[in-house]
Design a protein around this motif. Structure first.
Motif, PDB file in Angstrom:
ATOM      1  N   LYS A   1       0.892  -1.189  -0.003  1.00  0.00           N
ATOM      2  CA  LYS A   1       0.186   0.029   0.012  1.00  0.00           C
ATOM      3  C   LYS A   1       0.820   1.371   0.036  1.00  0.00           C
ATOM      4  CE  LYS A   1      -3.753   2.182   2.598  1.00  0.00           C
ATOM      5  NZ  LYS A   1      -4.479   2.320   3.628  1.00  0.00           N
ATOM      6  N   LEU A   2       0.569   2.279  -0.840  1.00  0.00           N
ATOM      7  CA  LEU A   2       1.228   3.717  -0.999  1.00  0.00           C
ATOM      8  C   LEU A   2       0.531   4.595   0.069  1.00  0.00           C
ATOM      9  CD1 LEU A   2       3.203   5.443  -2.107  1.00  0.00           C
ATOM     10  CD2 LEU A   2       1.407   5.983  -3.935  1.00  0.00           C
ATOM     11  N   ASN A   3       1.539   4.932   1.006  1.00  0.00           N
ATOM     12  CA  ASN A   3       1.069   5.919   2.190  1.00  0.00           C
ATOM     13  C   ASN A   3       1.883   7.236   1.796  1.00  0.00           C
ATOM     14  OD1 ASN A   3       0.709   7.789   4.243  1.00  0.00           O
ATOM     15  ND2 ASN A   3       1.052   6.229   5.745  1.00  0.00           N
ATOM     16  N   LEU A   4       1.222   8.497   1.134  1.00  0.00           N
ATOM     17  CA  LEU A   4       1.778   9.477   0.737  1.00  0.00           C
ATOM     18  C   LEU A   4       2.622  10.147   1.626  1.00  0.00           C
ATOM     19  CD1 LEU A   4      -0.667  11.450  -1.687  1.00  0.00           C
ATOM     20  CD2 LEU A   4       1.415  10.229  -2.154  1.00  0.00           C
ATOM     21  N   ASP A   5       2.190  10.243   2.983  1.00  0.00           N
ATOM     22  CA  ASP A   5       3.268  10.762   4.035  1.00  0.00           C
ATOM     23  C   ASP A   5       4.553  10.051   3.984  1.00  0.00           C
ATOM     24  OD1 ASP A   5       1.374  12.735   4.551  1.00  0.00           O
ATOM     25  OD2 ASP A   5       0.338  11.764   5.900  1.00  0.00           O
TER      26      ASP A   5
ATOM     27  N   PHE B   1       5.805   8.363   1.237  1.00  0.00           N
ATOM     28  CA  PHE B   1       6.565   8.441  -0.145  1.00  0.00           C
ATOM     29  C   PHE B   1       7.343   9.531  -0.247  1.00  0.00           C
ATOM     30  CE2 PHE B   1       5.677   8.610  -4.874  1.00  0.00           C
ATOM     31  CZ  PHE B   1       6.351   7.370  -5.175  1.00  0.00           C
ATOM     32  N   LEU B   2       8.720   9.164  -0.554  1.00  0.00           N
ATOM     33  CA  LEU B   2       9.750  10.293  -0.443  1.00  0.00           C
ATOM     34  C   LEU B   2       9.690  11.206  -1.313  1.00  0.00           C
ATOM     35  CD1 LEU B   2      12.975   8.573   0.885  1.00  0.00           C
ATOM     36  CD2 LEU B   2      11.340  10.247   1.969  1.00  0.00           C
ATOM     37  N   PRO B   3       9.160  10.851  -2.804  1.00  0.00           N
ATOM     38  CA  PRO B   3       9.201  11.705  -3.929  1.00  0.00           C
ATOM     39  C   PRO B   3       8.052  12.707  -3.687  1.00  0.00           C
ATOM     40  CG  PRO B   3       9.578   9.593  -4.945  1.00  0.00           C
ATOM     41  CD  PRO B   3       9.156   9.188  -3.585  1.00  0.00           C
ATOM     42  N   TYR B   4       6.965  12.296  -2.961  1.00  0.00           N
ATOM     43  CA  TYR B   4       5.918  13.172  -2.587  1.00  0.00           C
ATOM     44  C   TYR B   4       6.154  14.364  -1.395  1.00  0.00           C
ATOM     45  CZ  TYR B   4       1.491  14.809  -0.351  1.00  0.00           C
ATOM     46  OH  TYR B   4       0.409  15.494   0.028  1.00  0.00           O
ATOM     47  N   ARG B   5       6.932  13.590  -0.513  1.00  0.00           N
ATOM     48  CA  ARG B   5       7.467  14.599   0.600  1.00  0.00           C
ATOM     49  C   ARG B   5       8.499  15.862   0.105  1.00  0.00           C
ATOM     50  NH1 ARG B   5       7.221  12.915   5.838  1.00  0.00           N
ATOM     51  NH2 ARG B   5       7.788  15.017   6.227  1.00  0.00           N
TER      52      ARG B   5
END
Length: 148
Positions: free
Chosen positions: A3-7, A9-13
């Motif tokens: 599962k992808l957790n945006l918080d 996910f380093l590219p998102y951060r």
């Protein structure tokens, strides 16, 4: 399936952090100098290497052609950059700063450096050096995936 957790996910951060810093700086540049971030980036890059094509500016700033073109038109309209024929390619022009553009660069630069200092005030010199090194590695790794 993971599962992808945006918080987490380093590219998102990285994108969120970049957007926050850019937004804070953009507010200062807009209110103090009437500049948008793409316009300031062009001024800064042109100041480092006079006589650049819009294509070279796009490569140097990692901005798309439309953004570079709009920023160049705005700067030209304000009398901050000038266009000269490109002796190497008659289809393009070289952009350079006018006297007004150089004066603006000289006014913005101390504020830019002060804003950088403010953003990284809670970091030691060693942490900043490490961060720069990590950014270089992230950029190099991303370039392998998308060399542009």
């Amino acid at each position: 399936m993971p599962k992808l957790n945006l918080d987490d996910f380093l590219p998102y951060r990285l994108s969120i952090a970049s957007n926050r810093v850019s937004s804070a700086i953009a507010t200062a540049y807009q209110s103090l100098f009437g500049l948008k971030i793409p316009e300031w980036r062009l001024i800064a890059v042109i100041a480092e290497g006079e006589g650049m094509t819009q294509q070279a500016l796009g490569s140097a700033t990692r901005m798309d052609k439309v953004t570079v073109s709009r920023a160049a038109i705005a700067l030209y309209g304000r009398g901050l950059v000038q266009r000269k024929p490109n002796p190497d390619d008659q289809r393009s022009h070289l952009l350079s700063l006018t006297a007004a553009g150089k004066a603006l660069y000289d006014s913005v630069t101390p504020k830019a450096l002060a804003l950088e200092k403010q953003v990284f005030a809670g970091f030691s010199a060693a942490e900043i050096a490490m961060f720069r090194g990590l950014l270089d590695r992230v950029e190099a790794s991303a370039e392998k995936i998308d060399p542009e």
